[in-house]
Every structure is written in structure tokens, then in C-alpha cells.
Design a protein around this motif. Structure first.
Motif, PDB file in Angstrom:
ATOM      1  N   GLN A 187       0.818  -1.212   0.000  1.00 23.92           N
ATOM      2  CA  GLN A 187       0.000   0.000   0.000  1.00 23.92           C
ATOM      3  C   GLN A 187       0.856   1.268   0.000  1.00 23.92           C
ATOM      4  OE1 GLN A 187      -2.479  -0.542   3.454  1.00 23.92           O
ATOM      5  NE2 GLN A 187      -3.915  -1.917   2.398  1.00 23.92           N
ATOM      6  N   GLY A 188       2.177   1.109   0.074  1.00 25.72           N
ATOM      7  CA  GLY A 188       3.066   2.255  -0.009  1.00 25.72           C
ATOM      8  C   GLY A 188       3.547   2.805   1.326  1.00 25.72           C
ATOM      9  N   ARG A 189       3.243   2.129   2.430  1.00 20.97           N
ATOM     10  CA  ARG A 189       3.711   2.611   3.730  1.00 20.97           C
ATOM     11  C   ARG A 189       5.206   2.377   3.864  1.00 20.97           C
ATOM     12  NH1 ARG A 189      -0.721   0.870   8.268  1.00 20.97           N
ATOM     13  NH2 ARG A 189       0.773   1.999   9.586  1.00 20.97           N
ATOM     14  N   SER A 190       5.887   3.236   4.600  1.00 19.90           N
ATOM     15  CA  SER A 190       7.340   3.131   4.743  1.00 19.90           C
ATOM     16  C   SER A 190       7.707   1.981   5.669  1.00 19.90           C
ATOM     17  CB  SER A 190       7.898   4.438   5.314  1.00 19.90           C
ATOM     18  OG  SER A 190       7.485   4.604   6.669  1.00 19.90           O
ATOM     19  N   VAL A 191       8.953   1.529   5.551  1.00 16.56           N
ATOM     20  CA  VAL A 191       9.447   0.431   6.384  1.00 16.56           C
ATOM     21  C   VAL A 191       9.381   0.818   7.853  1.00 16.56           C
ATOM     22  CG1 VAL A 191      11.482  -0.953   6.952  1.00 16.56           C
ATOM     23  CG2 VAL A 191      10.921  -0.487   4.558  1.00 16.56           C
ATOM     24  N   ILE A 192       9.786   2.045   8.180  1.00 14.86           N
ATOM     25  CA  ILE A 192       9.774   2.512   9.573  1.00 14.86           C
ATOM     26  C   ILE A 192       8.344   2.535  10.113  1.00 14.86           C
ATOM     27  CG2 ILE A 192      10.231   4.487  11.071  1.00 14.86           C
ATOM     28  CD1 ILE A 192      12.614   5.165   9.328  1.00 14.86           C
ATOM     29  N   ASP A 193       7.418   3.013   9.307  1.00 12.20           N
ATOM     30  CA  ASP A 193       6.018   3.084   9.722  1.00 12.20           C
ATOM     31  C   ASP A 193       5.457   1.688   9.984  1.00 12.20           C
ATOM     32  OD1 ASP A 193       3.475   4.075  10.233  1.00 12.20           O
ATOM     33  OD2 ASP A 193       2.890   4.017   8.128  1.00 12.20           O
ATOM     34  N   VAL A 194       5.743   0.748   9.085  1.00  4.19           N
ATOM     35  CA  VAL A 194       5.246  -0.620   9.244  1.00  4.19           C
ATOM     36  C   VAL A 194       5.858  -1.269  10.481  1.00  4.19           C
ATOM     37  CG1 VAL A 194       5.227  -2.927   8.223  1.00  4.19           C
ATOM     38  CG2 VAL A 194       4.765  -0.926   6.797  1.00  4.19           C
ATOM     39  N   ALA A 195       7.159  -1.080  10.674  1.00  6.92           N
ATOM     40  CA  ALA A 195       7.834  -1.657  11.837  1.00  6.92           C
ATOM     41  C   ALA A 195       7.213  -1.155  13.134  1.00  6.92           C
ATOM     42  CB  ALA A 195       9.323  -1.322  11.792  1.00  6.92           C
ATOM     43  N   HIS A 196       6.956   0.145  13.195  1.00  2.96           N
ATOM     44  CA  HIS A 196       6.354   0.734  14.396  1.00  2.96           C
ATOM     45  C   HIS A 196       4.934   0.211  14.610  1.00  2.96           C
ATOM     46  CE1 HIS A 196       5.452   3.711  17.474  1.00  2.96           C
ATOM     47  NE2 HIS A 196       4.356   4.033  16.795  1.00  2.96           N
ATOM     48  N   ALA A 197       4.163   0.125  13.515  1.00  5.00           N
ATOM     49  CA  ALA A 197       2.774  -0.330  13.626  1.00  5.00           C
ATOM     50  C   ALA A 197       2.681  -1.777  14.095  1.00  5.00           C
ATOM     51  CB  ALA A 197       2.065  -0.168  12.275  1.00  5.00           C
ATOM     52  N   LEU A 198       3.692  -2.583  13.775  1.00  3.57           N
ATOM     53  CA  LEU A 198       3.687  -3.992  14.175  1.00  3.57           C
ATOM     54  C   LEU A 198       4.330  -4.223  15.539  1.00  3.57           C
ATOM     55  CD1 LEU A 198       4.540  -5.699  10.770  1.00  3.57           C
ATOM     56  CD2 LEU A 198       2.337  -5.689  11.946  1.00  3.57           C
ATOM     57  N   GLY A 199       4.794  -3.148  16.181  1.00  6.53           N
ATOM     58  CA  GLY A 199       5.314  -3.274  17.537  1.00  6.53           C
ATOM     59  C   GLY A 199       6.796  -3.567  17.648  1.00  6.53           C
ATOM     60  N   TYR A 200       7.540  -3.414  16.551  1.00  7.22           N
ATOM     61  CA  TYR A 200       8.989  -3.633  16.623  1.00  7.22           C
ATOM     62  C   TYR A 200       9.667  -2.413  17.240  1.00  7.22           C
ATOM     63  CZ  TYR A 200       8.728  -7.837  13.764  1.00  7.22           C
ATOM     64  OH  TYR A 200       8.466  -9.100  13.299  1.00  7.22           O
ATOM     65  N   GLY A 201      10.703  -2.676  18.043  1.00  4.46           N
ATOM     66  CA  GLY A 201      11.406  -1.579  18.697  1.00  4.46           C
ATOM     67  C   GLY A 201      12.160  -0.702  17.721  1.00  4.46           C
ATOM     68  N   ASP A 202      12.676  -1.292  16.657  1.00  2.43           N
ATOM     69  CA  ASP A 202      13.338  -0.514  15.616  1.00  2.43           C
ATOM     70  C   ASP A 202      13.166  -1.209  14.272  1.00  2.43           C
ATOM     71  OD1 ASP A 202      15.798  -2.279  15.042  1.00  2.43           O
ATOM     72  OD2 ASP A 202      15.884  -2.028  17.216  1.00  2.43           O
ATOM     73  N   SER A 203      13.397  -0.460  13.207  1.00  2.00           N
ATOM     74  CA  SER A 203      13.162  -0.991  11.868  1.00  2.00           C
ATOM     75  C   SER A 203      14.166  -2.074  11.492  1.00  2.00           C
ATOM     76  CB  SER A 203      13.211   0.145  10.844  1.00  2.00           C
ATOM     77  OG  SER A 203      14.462   0.804  10.875  1.00  2.00           O
ATOM     78  N   ALA A 204      15.351  -2.065  12.124  1.00  2.00           N
ATOM     79  CA  ALA A 204      16.365  -3.073  11.799  1.00  2.00           C
ATOM     80  C   ALA A 204      15.891  -4.467  12.202  1.00  2.00           C
ATOM     81  CB  ALA A 204      17.678  -2.736  12.492  1.00  2.00           C
ATOM     82  N   ASN A 205      15.287  -4.583  13.392  1.00  2.00           N
ATOM     83  CA  ASN A 205      14.760  -5.877  13.829  1.00  2.00           C
ATOM     84  C   ASN A 205      13.635  -6.344  12.902  1.00  2.00           C
ATOM     85  OD1 ASN A 205      16.472  -6.134  16.023  1.00  2.00           O
ATOM     86  ND2 ASN A 205      15.054  -5.110  17.433  1.00  2.00           N
ATOM     87  N   PHE A 206      12.781  -5.406  12.514  1.00  2.00           N
ATOM     88  CA  PHE A 206      11.706  -5.754  11.600  1.00  2.00           C
ATOM     89  C   PHE A 206      12.256  -6.208  10.249  1.00  2.00           C
ATOM     90  CE2 PHE A 206       9.234  -3.997   7.979  1.00  2.00           C
ATOM     91  CZ  PHE A 206       8.236  -4.959   7.965  1.00  2.00           C
ATOM     92  N   SER A 207      13.245  -5.492   9.738  1.00  2.00           N
ATOM     93  CA  SER A 207      13.824  -5.830   8.437  1.00  2.00           C
ATOM     94  C   SER A 207      14.426  -7.229   8.447  1.00  2.00           C
ATOM     95  CB  SER A 207      14.885  -4.801   8.036  1.00  2.00           C
ATOM     96  OG  SER A 207      14.309  -3.523   7.843  1.00  2.00           O
ATOM     97  N   ARG A 208      15.091  -7.584   9.544  1.00  2.00           N
ATOM     98  CA  ARG A 208      15.682  -8.926   9.638  1.00  2.00           C
ATOM     99  C   ARG A 208      14.584  -9.994   9.658  1.00  2.00           C
ATOM    100  NH1 ARG A 208      19.605  -6.248  12.879  1.00  2.00           N
ATOM    101  NH2 ARG A 208      18.331  -6.539  14.763  1.00  2.00           N
ATOM    102  N   ALA A 209      13.528  -9.734  10.427  1.00  2.00           N
ATOM    103  CA  ALA A 209      12.434 -10.702  10.511  1.00  2.00           C
ATOM    104  C   ALA A 209      11.728 -10.836   9.158  1.00  2.00           C
ATOM    105  CB  ALA A 209      11.433 -10.267  11.580  1.00  2.00           C
ATOM    106  N   PHE A 210      11.531  -9.717   8.473  1.00  2.00           N
ATOM    107  CA  PHE A 210      10.849  -9.745   7.181  1.00  2.00           C
ATOM    108  C   PHE A 210      11.685 -10.494   6.149  1.00  2.00           C
ATOM    109  CE2 PHE A 210       9.456  -8.195   3.080  1.00  2.00           C
ATOM    110  CZ  PHE A 210       8.083  -8.052   3.228  1.00  2.00           C
ATOM    111  N   ARG A 211      12.984 -10.228   6.143  1.00  2.00           N
ATOM    112  CA  ARG A 211      13.870 -10.904   5.182  1.00  2.00           C
ATOM    113  C   ARG A 211      13.928 -12.401   5.466  1.00  2.00           C
ATOM    114  NH1 ARG A 211      17.959  -8.713   1.960  1.00  2.00           N
ATOM    115  NH2 ARG A 211      19.332 -10.285   1.078  1.00  2.00           N
ATOM    116  N   ARG A 212      13.938 -12.760   6.740  1.00  2.00           N
ATOM    117  CA  ARG A 212      13.978 -14.177   7.110  1.00  2.00           C
ATOM    118  C   ARG A 212      12.701 -14.890   6.655  1.00  2.00           C
ATOM    119  NH1 ARG A 212      15.832 -13.317  11.805  1.00  2.00           N
ATOM    120  NH2 ARG A 212      13.819 -13.122  12.868  1.00  2.00           N
ATOM    121  N   HIS A 213      11.576 -14.186   6.719  1.00  2.00           N
ATOM    122  CA  HIS A 213      10.290 -14.804   6.381  1.00  2.00           C
ATOM    123  C   HIS A 213      10.026 -14.802   4.875  1.00  2.00           C
ATOM    124  CE1 HIS A 213       6.218 -16.136   7.493  1.00  2.00           C
ATOM    125  NE2 HIS A 213       5.798 -15.420   6.448  1.00  2.00           N
TER     126      HIS A 213
END
Length: 223
Positions: free
Chosen positions: A179-205
Motif C-alpha cells: 500500500q506504499g507505507r514506509s518500512v519505519i512506519d510498518v515496523a512501528h505499527a507492528l510493535g517492533y522496537g526498531d526498523s532493523a529488527n523488523f527488516s531482519r524478521a521480514f527478510r527471514r520470512h
């Protein structure tokens, strides 16, 4: 002489095909414009119908309901509408009819999910909650079982509540990124403490970084 007749015949056939295509396109334009008027009321004036070729006053007169909403010189036939129109409430919206349709859909969904695995049922319930995700206790209550039974059911299918929660988060992340939301915005909305942790989880999945998600990768050519 025969050659001239064949050329003329092909020319007329081409003209007939072109006119048939124009008739279909213009009929669709007129129908869509009328439908937009019923659904959106006066707000439908923001709808623009574009056509290739020079300005055609005869076409404007033939389709008076489109009026000034027609634009010529476009690269192709297309319908353009302001993004704000997507958030408007339908002029003919009916809360009672909507609730009836929603209930029927939920009944059909219940019948369908009755044949699904526990993991699929729980994942679906997680994604149906628009804000956040249900806890294990909430899911157990909705499924009318104890948390211990829920653990046991999931274990028998080779998964766990934690794995399902991660799958639900990654599915929602995928949707939001599309939908065009930024990585930082998505990470925050999903409850991740920072976008780096979210990025690692997303890449792993998903096997790709969220910043690259949706970008078409070039295909390698064999020499």
C-alpha cells in the motif's frame, strides 16, 4: 482491379473493427459514469475519462452525461479518479443491508473454515482483527477451548502460537508495504522496537528486504 477491390474490402473491414471497438469503449465509459453517479452522487464529478486522439466534439455530444469529464490526447483509453474518492461513503450505502451481507459472509466463512486446520483457523482470526493481534488467551476463548488444548492442537500440526503470530505480522507487513507505507512506519505499527529488527524478521520470512519488496528483480540470462 481485383487487387483494388481486395484493398478496399480490407480497409472497410478495418474501419468496421475500429468503429466496433470504439462503440464498446464508449458504451463502457457511459455505463461507468452513470454507475459512479449512483454510487458517489455529486462527488462523481471528479471522475475523468481519457481517450486517445484529438478532441472529438461529436463524441461529447453523443455522450452528454460525461460532459466535461472527457479528456482527449491520452496514450490510451483509461479512467482517472482522485484518490480521495476511494475513501468516500457510497451515496446509496445502507447500514442494514451491509450488516446482513456481512453476517452471510461470516456464516459462509465459518462453514469453509470448519474444514481447515487449527493453524489456518487461528491465523485467519488473527488477521481479521484490524488493530493489533489477539493473545493466546483471547484465541482460546474464541475457539471455546483451553490454552493447553490450543497448544496441543498446534503442536500436533507442527507449529506454535509464536510461529502463527509471526506469520500474521509478516502477512500484514506485506499488505502495508504494497500500500506504499514506509518500512519505519510498518515496523512501528507492528510493535517492533526498531526498523532493523523488523527488516531482519521480514527478510527471514519472505527472503527479501522490506525496502526491496515489490521491486521486480532482473532475471538472469544463461549465456
Amino acid at each position: 482491379m481485383i487487387g483494388d477491390a481486395l484493398t478496399a474490402s480490407r480497409y472497410l473491414a478495418g474501419v468496421q473493427q475500429m468503429l466496433s471497438e470504439q462503440f464498446v469503449v464508449h458504451t463502457l465509459f457511459s455505463s461507468l459514469s452513470l454507475m459512479a453517479g449512483f454510487l458517489l452522487g455529486p462527488q462523481a464529478d471528479g471522475l475523468v475519462l481519457e481517450c486517445p486522439g484529438p478532441n472529438d466534439d461529436a463524441l461529447r455530444r453523443a455522450l452528454p452525461e460525461l460532459g466535461g469529464s472527457m479528456r482527449f490526447g491520452a496514450p490510451c483509453h483509461r479512467i482517472v479518479l482522485p484518490q480521495a474518492l476511494l475513501d468516500l461513503r457510497f451515496a446509496l450505502a445502507n447500514a442494514t443491508a451491509h450488516q446482513t451481507a456481512l453476517t452471510r459472509c461470516e456464516d459462509e466463512l465459518t462453514a469453509l473454515t470448519g474444514r481447515q486446520s487449527w493453524a489456518n483457523k487461528l491465523l485467519l482470526k488473527m488477521l481479521q482483527q484490524h488493530e493489533g493481534f489477539p493473545t493466546l488467551d483471547q484465541l482460546a476463548e474464541r475457539m471455546a477451548v483451553s490454552t493447553r488444548t490450543l497448544h496441543r492442537r498446534l503442536a500436533s500440526e507442527g507449529t506454535s502460537f509464536r510461529a502463527l503470530l509471526n506469520a500474521a505480522r509478516m502477512s500484514r507487513a506485506q499488505m502495508w508495504l504494497r500500500q506504499g507505507r514506509s518500512v519505519i512506519d510498518v515496523a512501528h505499527a507492528l510493535g517492533y522496537g526498531d526498523s532493523a529488527n523488523f527488516s531482519r524478521a521480514f527478510r527471514r520470512h519472505h527472503g527479501v528486504a522490506p525496502s526491496r519488496f515489490g521491486i521486480k528483480q532482473p532475471t538472469s540470462r544463461s549465456s
